[in-house]
Design an enzyme around this catalytic site. Structure first.
Site, PDB file in Angstrom:
ATOM      1  N   THR A   1       0.835  -1.207   0.000  1.00 37.09           N
ATOM      2  CA  THR A   1       0.000   0.000   0.000  1.00 37.09           C
ATOM      3  C   THR A   1       0.872   1.262   0.000  1.00 37.09           C
ATOM      4  OG1 THR A   1      -1.545  -1.246   1.393  1.00 37.09           O
ATOM      5  CG2 THR A   1      -1.967   1.094   1.174  1.00 37.09           C
TER       6      THR A   1
ATOM      7  N   ARG B   1       7.761  -2.583   2.913  1.00 38.46           N
ATOM      8  CA  ARG B   1       7.903  -2.647   4.378  1.00 38.46           C
ATOM      9  C   ARG B   1       8.234  -4.068   4.791  1.00 38.46           C
ATOM     10  NH1 ARG B   1       3.062   1.048   6.720  1.00 38.46           N
ATOM     11  NH2 ARG B   1       3.576   2.802   5.399  1.00 38.46           N
TER      12      ARG B   1
ATOM     13  N   SER C   1       6.051   4.099   8.659  1.00 37.09           N
ATOM     14  CA  SER C   1       4.896   4.849   9.138  1.00 37.09           C
ATOM     15  C   SER C   1       4.577   4.570  10.602  1.00 37.09           C
ATOM     16  CB  SER C   1       3.714   4.558   8.232  1.00 37.09           C
ATOM     17  OG  SER C   1       2.637   5.379   8.551  1.00 37.09           O
ATOM     18  N   HIS C   2       3.404   4.026  10.851  1.00 38.92           N
ATOM     19  CA  HIS C   2       2.937   3.816  12.225  1.00 38.92           C
ATOM     20  C   HIS C   2       3.383   2.471  12.790  1.00 38.92           C
ATOM     21  CE1 HIS C   2       0.367   2.289   9.158  1.00 38.92           C
ATOM     22  NE2 HIS C   2      -0.065   1.386   9.997  1.00 38.92           N
TER      23      HIS C   2
ATOM     24  N   LYS D   1      10.251   3.996   0.427  1.00 38.74           N
ATOM     25  CA  LYS D   1       9.207   4.355  -0.519  1.00 38.74           C
ATOM     26  C   LYS D   1       9.778   5.344  -1.520  1.00 38.74           C
ATOM     27  CE  LYS D   1       5.801   7.132   0.978  1.00 38.74           C
ATOM     28  NZ  LYS D   1       4.500   7.626   1.429  1.00 38.74           N
TER      29      LYS D   1
ATOM     30  N   ASP E   1       1.795  10.274  13.632  1.00 38.51           N
ATOM     31  CA  ASP E   1       2.405   8.940  13.630  1.00 38.51           C
ATOM     32  C   ASP E   1       3.907   9.002  13.380  1.00 38.51           C
ATOM     33  OD1 ASP E   1       2.300   9.657  10.948  1.00 38.51           O
ATOM     34  OD2 ASP E   1       2.109   7.575  10.294  1.00 38.51           O
TER      35      ASP E   1
ATOM     36  N   ASP F   1       5.938   8.841  10.852  1.00 42.86           N
ATOM     37  CA  ASP F   1       6.507   9.690   9.796  1.00 42.86           C
ATOM     38  C   ASP F   1       5.723  10.984   9.587  1.00 42.86           C
ATOM     39  OD1 ASP F   1       4.389   8.167   8.793  1.00 42.86           O
ATOM     40  OD2 ASP F   1       5.107   8.372   6.741  1.00 42.86           O
TER      41      ASP F   1
ATOM     42  N   ASP G   1       2.526  11.711   8.807  1.00 44.53           N
ATOM     43  CA  ASP G   1       1.466  11.959   7.823  1.00 44.53           C
ATOM     44  C   ASP G   1       0.064  11.688   8.371  1.00 44.53           C
ATOM     45  OD1 ASP G   1       1.798   9.242   7.855  1.00 44.53           O
ATOM     46  OD2 ASP G   1       2.043   9.002   5.686  1.00 44.53           O
TER      47      ASP G   1
ATOM     48  N   THR H   1      -7.852   2.085  -1.139  1.00 46.91           N
ATOM     49  CA  THR H   1      -7.027   2.434   0.022  1.00 46.91           C
ATOM     50  C   THR H   1      -5.603   2.770  -0.417  1.00 46.91           C
ATOM     51  OG1 THR H   1      -8.339   1.038   1.445  1.00 46.91           O
ATOM     52  CG2 THR H   1      -6.095   1.487   2.158  1.00 46.91           C
TER      53      THR H   1
ATOM     54  N   GLU I   1      -8.609   9.509   4.515  1.00 49.62           N
ATOM     55  CA  GLU I   1      -8.789   8.078   4.724  1.00 49.62           C
ATOM     56  C   GLU I   1      -9.210   7.844   6.163  1.00 49.62           C
ATOM     57  OE1 GLU I   1      -6.289   5.236   2.315  1.00 49.62           O
ATOM     58  OE2 GLU I   1      -4.772   6.547   3.152  1.00 49.62           O
ATOM     59  N   GLU I   2      -9.943   6.771   6.378  1.00 51.49           N
ATOM     60  CA  GLU I   2     -10.407   6.450   7.731  1.00 51.49           C
ATOM     61  C   GLU I   2      -9.250   6.153   8.674  1.00 51.49           C
ATOM     62  OE1 GLU I   2      -9.782   3.178   8.874  1.00 51.49           O
ATOM     63  OE2 GLU I   2      -8.855   2.860   6.907  1.00 51.49           O
ATOM     64  N   SER I   3      -8.088   5.819   8.091  1.00 52.76           N
ATOM     65  CA  SER I   3      -6.935   5.427   8.891  1.00 52.76           C
ATOM     66  C   SER I   3      -6.146   6.643   9.365  1.00 52.76           C
ATOM     67  CB  SER I   3      -6.042   4.514   8.064  1.00 52.76           C
ATOM     68  OG  SER I   3      -5.711   5.158   6.841  1.00 52.76           O
TER      69      SER I   3
ATOM     70  N   LYS J   1      -0.596  12.603   2.672  1.00 53.30           N
ATOM     71  CA  LYS J   1      -1.415  13.073   3.781  1.00 53.30           C
ATOM     72  C   LYS J   1      -0.502  13.805   4.757  1.00 53.30           C
ATOM     73  CE  LYS J   1      -1.265   8.428   5.674  1.00 53.30           C
ATOM     74  NZ  LYS J   1      -1.635   7.152   5.095  1.00 53.30           N
TER      75      LYS J   1
ATOM     76  N   ARG K   1      -9.024  -6.381   7.780  1.00 47.95           N
ATOM     77  CA  ARG K   1      -9.651  -5.156   8.274  1.00 47.95           C
ATOM     78  C   ARG K   1     -11.150  -5.226   7.960  1.00 47.95           C
ATOM     79  NH1 ARG K   1      -5.176  -2.551   9.701  1.00 47.95           N
ATOM     80  NH2 ARG K   1      -3.520  -2.049   8.231  1.00 47.95           N
TER      81      ARG K   1
HETATM   82  C1  G1P Z   1      -2.965   1.319   5.836  1.00 49.39           C
HETATM   83  C2  G1P Z   1      -4.233   2.141   5.849  1.00 49.39           C
HETATM   84  C3  G1P Z   1      -4.308   2.998   4.616  1.00 49.39           C
HETATM   85  C4  G1P Z   1      -3.056   3.850   4.490  1.00 49.39           C
HETATM   86  C5  G1P Z   1      -1.824   2.971   4.563  1.00 49.39           C
HETATM   87  C6  G1P Z   1      -0.542   3.802   4.572  1.00 49.39           C
HETATM   88  O1  G1P Z   1      -2.964   0.462   4.733  1.00 49.39           O
HETATM   89  O2  G1P Z   1      -5.369   1.314   5.958  1.00 49.39           O
HETATM   90  O3  G1P Z   1      -5.471   3.777   4.658  1.00 49.39           O
HETATM   91  O4  G1P Z   1      -3.051   4.562   3.286  1.00 49.39           O
HETATM   92  O5  G1P Z   1      -1.856   2.183   5.746  1.00 49.39           O
HETATM   93  O6  G1P Z   1      -0.478   4.682   5.654  1.00 49.39           O
HETATM   94  P1  G1P Z   1      -3.385  -1.092   4.813  1.00 49.39           P
HETATM   95  O7  G1P Z   1      -2.545  -1.716   5.885  1.00 49.39           O
HETATM   96  O8  G1P Z   1      -4.832  -1.105   5.209  1.00 49.39           O
HETATM   97  O9  G1P Z   1      -3.154  -1.631   3.436  1.00 49.39           O
HETATM   98 ZN    ZN Z   2       2.522   7.435   8.278  1.00 46.73          ZN
END
Ligand code: G1P
Ligand code: ZN
Length: 543
Positions: free
Chosen positions: A18, A22, A113-114, A126, A277, A279, A281, A344, A363-365, A376, A496
């Site tokens: 996504t 990673r 990221s997170h 990335k 988070d 990084d 975003d 997504t 995004e909901e995340s 973002k 999810r």
């Molecule tokens: C997750 C989030 C998605 C976001 C991505 C990167 O991806 O659900 O909205 O863009 O992290 O931060 P997922 O693990 O669901 O593929």
């Molecule tokens: Zn991030």
């Protein structure tokens, strides 16, 4: 410059997900793992000769070592110039801004990221394209193709110079400019928002708690919120980035940002709470004792963005990822602007933003952003909120209650089942997918299914087709259930389950979220046999 060519062979599994590649940090530290992928970034994008790149990361364990390798490889591959954040630090939004501002050929961002960091945590890399956004699928596919046929990589023997000091050095013919990571980002924010109004808000006693979660936004938030805008010292907590994020999980949601939640639920809670988070975003927004869901935040920001100078004209449109609640759709309809539904991942917003079709995206995340960059942007969301609150005068909880009264409330939650066996996850999704055609018209948990499909995205700009982006089940009462597998996990599969229930303007907007969603949760279990497939009776993380 003395450089050499190292013989190598393809390494399996280097397919970007996504958001980039990673893996466990230990995997990235295996000989040749990082080098192979970096070489393929160059080879998959027409080579590095004569090009300029932005380079930085979120400061997690292995960040500095990886930056040294990438500088040496970029130089050996003929790059002309690199713009590197001091100490290798750049938040993802700041990197996106630099790529655009200095019109570079792209950037390489190091982050997972997170996801947790550290020796036993995760690492990621990335590539962002010249528009500042995550490489679209045609580029990531080309990079992946190269990883399957790579035979050699090039690297300079000389170690890179001192990235701890602002200034320039060269590696062969490549000039490396080490810059302050915050300066350019802060001047962009100053252009977008009414800093005077926000300063006046703080001067009037408004209090904020910003939890940087020991991650990259610490220096950005401290400089902008405390030093420039005058929020009291100590408003930013956990402000010093650490390689393992203080041993925590830098994911701004009520589960991982517990410290912030406790502060915002305390008697003497500040007026506004926020977290970002690893990084920088993502964002999480809270009022006194109240969590504002990212989907609601997007809807509210869309409704009130006109209060900020950069968005005072008409918005071109809005875009949300498919699983994000439909709250923003209602606002878009009211404003008479387009609302796009994308798969997504932020990369799908890039074309819409470039074409001027969307101004705000979310995004909901916990991801919200705008056309100011192509990522973002956590701190941007916080500043837009502050700008709105400064000009509107209501407190955030009241503003949200009034919004629900005007538009209705989309109760929303995401249930994650983490690290489940890949076969079980695929069997669950595959089983449901095979039955989609039979579902419309049937009843489950007291609700009637209106439509059921596996989301396919037709990009309105480049007309590309992206299939199998998640199972969508809509009910006749406006409720919705979405299921997909994560594309960012590094171990097993993560299922999810996204749950949404609409309660109209005159309904009860003060229910417990999980209780309000009970019928949709029951429908998910009945339709997908989650307990049987995952062996778990409850989700691991509920946000
Ligand atoms: C997750 C989030 C998605 C976001 C991505 C990167 O991806 O659900 O909205 O863009 O992290 O931060 P997922 O693990 O669901 O593929
Ligand atoms: Zn991030």
């Amino acid at each position: 410059m003395i450089s050499h060519t190292v013989q190598t062979a393809p390494i399996a599994g280097q397919k970007p997900g996504t958001s980039g590649l990673r893996k466990k940090t230990a995997v990235f530290r295996e000989p040749g793992y990082l080098e192979n992928f970096v070489q393929c970034i160059f080879d998959g994008t027409g080579g590095a000769t004569g090009k300029t790149y932005v380079l930085g990361g979120d400061g997690r364990f292995f960040n500095a070592d990886a930056i040294d390798v990438i500088i040496r490889m970029a130089a050996a591959n003929g790059a002309k110039r690199l713009i590197v954040g001091q100490n290798g630090i750049l938040s993802t939004p700041a990197a996106s801004n630099l790529i655009r501002k200095y019109e570079t050929d792209g950037g390489i961002i190091l982050s997972a990221s997170h996801n947790p960091g550290g020796e036993d945590g995760d690492f990621g890399i990335k590539f962002n394209a010249a528009n500042g956004g995550p490489a679209p699928e045609k580029i990531t596919d080309a990079i992946f193709a190269k990883t399957q046929e790579i035979t050699e990589y090039r690297i300079a023997d000389q170690h890179a110079g001192d990235i701890g000091t602002i200034g320039s050095f060269t590696v062969g013919d490549c000039r490396v400019d080490v810059i302050d990571p915050v300066d350019d980002y802060e001047s962009l924010m100053q252009k977008l928002f009414d800093f005077d109004a926000i300063s006046a808000l703080f001067a009037g006693g408004f209090r904020i708690c910003f939890d940087a979660m020991h991650a990259v936004t610490g220096p950005y938030a401290t400089r902008i919120l405390e030093d420039t805008l005058g929020a009291p010292k100590g408003s930013v907590i956990n402000a010093v980035p650490s390689p393992d994020f203080g041993g925590g999980h830098p994911d701004p949601n009520p589960v991982w940002a517990r410290e912030l939640v406790a502060i915002m639920e305390s008697k003497d809670a500040p007026d506004f709470g926020a977290a970002s988070d690893g990084d920088g975003d993502r964002n999480m927004i809270m009022g006194k004792g109240a969590f504002v869901s990212p989907s609601d935040s997007l809807a509210l920001l869309t409704a009130y963005a006109h209060l900020a100078p950069a968005y005072s004209g008409e918005l071109a449109g809005v875009a949300r990822s498919m699983p994000t609640s439909q709250a923003v759709d209602l606002v878009a309809e009211h404003l008479g602007i387009a609302c796009y539904e994308t798969p997504t991942g932020w990369k799908f917003f890039g074309n819409l933003l470039d074409a001027g079709k969307a101004t705000l995206c979310g995004e909901e995340s916990a991801g919200t952003g705008s056309s100011h960059i192509r990522e973002k942007d956590g701190l941007w969301a916080v500043l837009l909120w502050l700008n709105i609150l400064a000009c509107d005068g209501r407190d955030i909880v009241q503003l949200r209650a009034d919004h629900w009264r005007n538009f209705g409330r989309n109760y929303y939650s995401r249930h994650d089942y983490e690290e489940i066996p890949t076969d079980a996850a695929e069997a669950l999704i595959g089983g449901l997918r095979a039955r989609l055609g039979d579902l419309p018209g049937t009843h489950v948990a007291g609700m009637e299914i209106a439509t059921a499909d596996d989301f396919t995205y037709h990009d309105p700009i480049d007309h590309s087709l992206t299939e199998r982006q998640g199972i969508r089940i809509r009910f006749t009462d406006g409720s919705r259930l979405v299921m997909r597998l994560s594309g960012t996990g590094t171990q097993g599969a993560t299922l999810r389950v996204y749950l949404e229930r609409f309660v109209d303007r005159s309904g009860d907007h003060d229910q417990d979220v999980q209780a309000a969603l009970a019928p949709v949760i029951a429908a998910a279990e009945t339709l997908a046999d989650i307990t049987r497939h995952t062996g778990r009776s409850r989700a691991d993380v509920i946000t």
